[in-house]
Design a protein around this motif. Structure first.
Motif, PDB file in Angstrom:
ATOM      1  N   VAL A  83       8.415  -2.237   7.780  1.00  0.00           N
ATOM      2  CA  VAL A  83       7.270  -2.034   8.663  1.00  0.00           C
ATOM      3  C   VAL A  83       5.994  -2.299   7.877  1.00  0.00           C
ATOM      4  O   VAL A  83       5.797  -1.729   6.803  1.00  0.00           O
ATOM      5  N   LEU A  84       5.154  -3.188   8.408  1.00  0.00           N
ATOM      6  CA  LEU A  84       3.918  -3.520   7.713  1.00  0.00           C
ATOM      7  C   LEU A  84       2.873  -2.451   7.990  1.00  0.00           C
ATOM      8  O   LEU A  84       2.579  -2.149   9.142  1.00  0.00           O
ATOM      9  N   GLY A  85       2.346  -1.888   6.933  1.00  0.00           N
ATOM     10  CA  GLY A  85       1.289  -0.894   7.091  1.00  0.00           C
ATOM     11  C   GLY A  85       0.134  -1.263   6.202  1.00  0.00           C
ATOM     12  O   GLY A  85      -0.051  -2.436   5.865  1.00  0.00           O
ATOM     13  N   LYS A  86      -0.647  -0.259   5.838  1.00  0.00           N
ATOM     14  CA  LYS A  86      -1.733  -0.527   4.911  1.00  0.00           C
ATOM     15  C   LYS A  86      -1.157  -0.775   3.531  1.00  0.00           C
ATOM     16  O   LYS A  86      -0.023  -0.410   3.240  1.00  0.00           O
ATOM     17  N   LYS A  87      -1.958  -1.386   2.675  1.00  0.00           N
ATOM     18  CA  LYS A  87      -1.508  -1.746   1.347  1.00  0.00           C
ATOM     19  C   LYS A  87      -0.907  -0.533   0.636  1.00  0.00           C
ATOM     20  O   LYS A  87      -1.502   0.528   0.586  1.00  0.00           O
ATOM     21  N   GLY A  88       0.285  -0.712   0.124  1.00  0.00           N
ATOM     22  CA  GLY A  88       0.937   0.356  -0.617  1.00  0.00           C
ATOM     23  C   GLY A  88       1.663   1.357   0.263  1.00  0.00           C
ATOM     24  O   GLY A  88       2.226   2.314  -0.219  1.00  0.00           O
ATOM     25  N   LYS A  89       1.627   1.122   1.593  1.00  0.00           N
ATOM     26  CA  LYS A  89       2.267   2.079   2.487  1.00  0.00           C
ATOM     27  C   LYS A  89       3.333   1.426   3.351  1.00  0.00           C
ATOM     28  O   LYS A  89       3.650   1.915   4.433  1.00  0.00           O
ATOM     29  N   LYS A 122       2.922 -10.297  18.031  1.00  0.00           N
ATOM     30  CA  LYS A 122       3.722 -10.182  16.806  1.00  0.00           C
ATOM     31  C   LYS A 122       3.913  -8.715  16.462  1.00  0.00           C
ATOM     32  O   LYS A 122       2.992  -7.916  16.613  1.00  0.00           O
ATOM     33  N   TYR A 123       5.105  -8.375  16.023  1.00  0.00           N
ATOM     34  CA  TYR A 123       5.373  -7.020  15.580  1.00  0.00           C
ATOM     35  C   TYR A 123       4.941  -6.869  14.123  1.00  0.00           C
ATOM     36  O   TYR A 123       5.035  -7.822  13.342  1.00  0.00           O
ATOM     37  N   ASP A 124       4.481  -5.673  13.759  1.00  0.00           N
ATOM     38  CA  ASP A 124       4.075  -5.413  12.378  1.00  0.00           C
ATOM     39  C   ASP A 124       5.295  -5.037  11.560  1.00  0.00           C
ATOM     40  O   ASP A 124       5.458  -3.894  11.128  1.00  0.00           O
ATOM     41  N   ALA A 125       6.182  -5.995  11.370  1.00  0.00           N
ATOM     42  CA  ALA A 125       7.423  -5.721  10.640  1.00  0.00           C
ATOM     43  C   ALA A 125       7.970  -7.028  10.065  1.00  0.00           C
ATOM     44  O   ALA A 125       7.596  -8.127  10.512  1.00  0.00           O
ATOM     45  N   LEU A 126       8.791  -6.901   9.062  1.00  0.00           N
ATOM     46  CA  LEU A 126       9.506  -8.049   8.503  1.00  0.00           C
ATOM     47  C   LEU A 126      10.993  -7.721   8.461  1.00  0.00           C
ATOM     48  O   LEU A 126      11.379  -6.598   8.136  1.00  0.00           O
ATOM     49  N   ILE A 127      11.818  -8.704   8.787  1.00  0.00           N
ATOM     50  CA  ILE A 127      13.266  -8.496   8.777  1.00  0.00           C
ATOM     51  C   ILE A 127      13.784  -8.683   7.353  1.00  0.00           C
ATOM     52  O   ILE A 127      13.402  -9.638   6.661  1.00  0.00           O
ATOM     53  N   GLY A 128      14.651  -7.769   6.926  1.00  0.00           N
ATOM     54  CA  GLY A 128      15.212  -7.847   5.581  1.00  0.00           C
ATOM     55  C   GLY A 128      16.699  -8.157   5.614  1.00  0.00           C
ATOM     56  O   GLY A 128      17.175  -8.951   6.431  1.00  0.00           O
ATOM     57  N   ASP A 129      17.438  -7.478   4.762  1.00  0.00           N
ATOM     58  CA  ASP A 129      18.867  -7.746   4.583  1.00  0.00           C
ATOM     59  C   ASP A 129      19.694  -7.023   5.657  1.00  0.00           C
ATOM     60  O   ASP A 129      19.277  -6.000   6.187  1.00  0.00           O
TER      61      ASP A 129
END
Lengths: 245, 320
Positions: A233-239, A215-222
């Motif tokens: 891009v999913l990172g640490k909380k708040g980042k 799984k990639y550390d990312a979420l697709i948006g608009d």
């Protein structure tokens, strides 16, 4: 038409209308259908069990959901959605997200303000309007053909494909985590019952899990334009970071 | 003194097993290790993950290879109260057992049909068992196994499986084969959610053990041939990072070889167990396990016995 009563034609029209009408299976408060009466726009709340006719707009409020069905086709609308039922096999999604379940072999045209495609099932898919005037088509079960413009593709369950607004064609496709989507989707979870194709969706989840490579550390948006797709891009909380692809 | 008593008791009890200290191979559950077999709904009002209407869209990449391989290592330390499955007291010849297991296998690319997903598996394993009670050190053995399995996940939520496995147990000291078997078997499993954190798992299995064992047990190397059927019910409960799984298993065996010491033997086995798993890292898991089992045997050379196990396992599992 001299000497011919219009009654049979009216009756035929009425029967056809009823045959193609959708019935409301589930509706929360805040769901309206808009229609014109004597040239004046009207809005009436939609209630469970009500029959809806073609050429109507359906709108949902900030926390409203509705499910309607016709034979083997079920349509769910999420919150803040505006959908237009153009005819028996054509839905137009102006805003928001919608879920379509085609339980038997069938075709349905789904269009947005600029893009459109014809989807041939049986299948389950989500159509989510995007800022570029197109929409994201996310296949949850089955292996439907999706045709937009001259391009026709077979889309497996778990794949997201962009129906582009500016060029009315199919854009990039991405495999997405079906299990995560199901757990977080209000189009699946915010209703009294699971969608009628839930068993097929479950099977698609199983099949994808058996094939999962990573799984990639990312979420697709608009999709803001045909060339830009937001990616979080999913990172640490708040980042968490946003990027355009 | 305690050692002498234990050893005396062991010798006396062993007489009941035709004057031979042997592990009853029919009491060992030779479950094959395979990936998850059945569906869970994954839905519900408390399904977690902050929600949007469509749902979170996380990109993934899928294996496009024909084969997906997996491998694992388990290191287990177990206290066993009655390793020789002797009748009477539950604590007889109690011992610790250190086991190291290596397993590996591969699944072929799943075949999607309209109503099911079919996945073939091939795999094998090797386990070394070391008895920490000096009086039982002659029982140290190593076992190898292999299996071919076809798993069919149906849209109803039931997963069906059918296949054949092979097991072979060799004694460490003598390097002789104590036991081997082919085990054609079928099974069915389903799961359902009790709540957002708890999954119920129901499993049925049925098979035939075509065995070859030490001929000292009645002079027939096939005296342990038996049909078996089993039912198990588990609750898989997630509590924070822990996964806690209580399980009840009911097993039935009917021995088939006429004219042997097991002629007419029937065993009914009840096992109650609980396991707690804790993920240390992505592929590394620590488990604690305890179980109580009780066998009621009738006919032939079968004996009633009770046993208690408690242990811990560290597992490393990787997919390629």
């Amino acid at each position: 038409m001299h000497g011919c009563s219009p009654f049979p034609l009216l009756l035929f029209g009425c029967i056809i209308s009823k045959l193609w009408s959708y019935e409301v299976k589930y509706a929360t408060k805040g769901v309206d259908h808009l229609f014109e009466l004597n040239g004046i726009p009207n809005a009436l709340p939609i209630k469970k069990g009500e029959k809806l006719n073609p050429k109507e707009y359906i709108t949902t409020g900030p926390s409203a959901f509705v499910e309607i069905y016709h034979h083997d086709i079920t349509v769910r609308l999420g919150k803040n959605a505006i959908a237009e039922w153009v005819d028996a096999r054509h839905w137009k999604i102006h805003e928001g997200s919608s879920l379509f379940c085609l339980e038997e072999k069938d075709s349905i045209k789904v269009s947005s303000s600029k893009g459109s495609s014809v989807i041939t099932g049986p299948c389950t898919f989500i159509a989510e309007a995007t800022s570029n005037g197109g929409y994201k088509m996310i296949c949850l079960s089955g292996r439907p053909y999706v045709q937009s413009g001259q391009k026709k593709s077979k889309i497996p369950a778990g794949r997201l494909v962009l129906v582009l607004g500016e060029t009315n064609a199919l854009g990039n496709a991405y495999d997405i985590d079906l299990m995560l989507l199901l757990k977080s989707s209000l189009l699946i979870n915010a209703f009294e019952d699971p969608p009628p194709t839930m068993k097929k969706i479950g099977l698609a989840v199983y099949s994808q899990q058996m094939r999962m490579g990573g799984k990639y550390d990312a979420l697709i948006g608009d999709a803001t334009t045909d060339k830009n797709l937001q990616m979080w891009v999913l990172g640490k909380k708040g980042k968490d970071k946003q990027s355009d692809k | 003194m305690k050692k002498i008593l234990t050893f005396t008791s062991l010798l006396a009890s062993a007489a009941l097993l035709s004057a031979q200290n042997k592990i009853d191979q029919t009491t060992i559950d030779r479950t094959t290790t395979t990936p998850p077999q059945s569906l869970s709904s994954g839905t519900g009002p408390n399904a977690g993950v902050s929600a949007s209407d469509s749902g979170a869209q996380r990109p993934v990449f899928l294996n496009t290879n024909l084969l997906t391989a997996f491998a694992g290592f388990d290191g287990t330390i177990t206290y066993r109260s009655n390793p020789l499955t002797l009748p009477g007291d539950m604590k007889q010849a109690k011992t610790g057992i250190w086991q190291n297991s290596f397993s590996g296998g591969a699944s072929l690319s799943p075949i999607d049909t309209d109503v099911a997903v079919v996945t073939p598996f091939l795999g094998g394993g090797w386990t070394m068992s070391d008895y920490l009670n000096d009086n039982l050190s002659t029982l140290n053995d190593y076992a190898s196994s292999a299996y071919a399995l076809l798993m069919i996940q149906h849209e109803s939520g039931w997963g069906f499986r059918g296949g054949v496995s092979y097991a072979n147990v060799r004694n460490n000291d003598t390097d002789s084969e104590d036991y081997s078997e082919f085990y054609p078997n079928i099974g069915a499993m389903t799961t359902y959610s009790l709540n957002a954190d708890t999954l119920a798992i129901i499993d049925f299995s049925w098979g035939y053990h075509l065995s070859k064992s030490d001929s000292l047990l009645g002079g027939n190397t096939q005296s342990l041939n038996n049909w078996d059927a089993a039912f198990s019910y588990s609750l898989r409960h997630t509590y924070g990072d822990f996964v806690i799984t209580p399980n009840y298993r009911l097993g039935y065996k009917r021995f088939t070889e006429a004219g042997t010491i097991n002629d007419g033997r029937k065993d009914v086995m009840h096992t109650l167990s609980i396991r707690a798993d804790y993920p240390i890292a992505d592929n590394l898991k620590l488990s604690a396990n305890t179980s109580y089992s009780r066998r009621n045997s009738s006919g032939g050379a079968g004996t009633d016995y009770k046993n208690f196990d408690a242990g811990a396992t560290i597992s490393l599992n990787v997919n390629f």
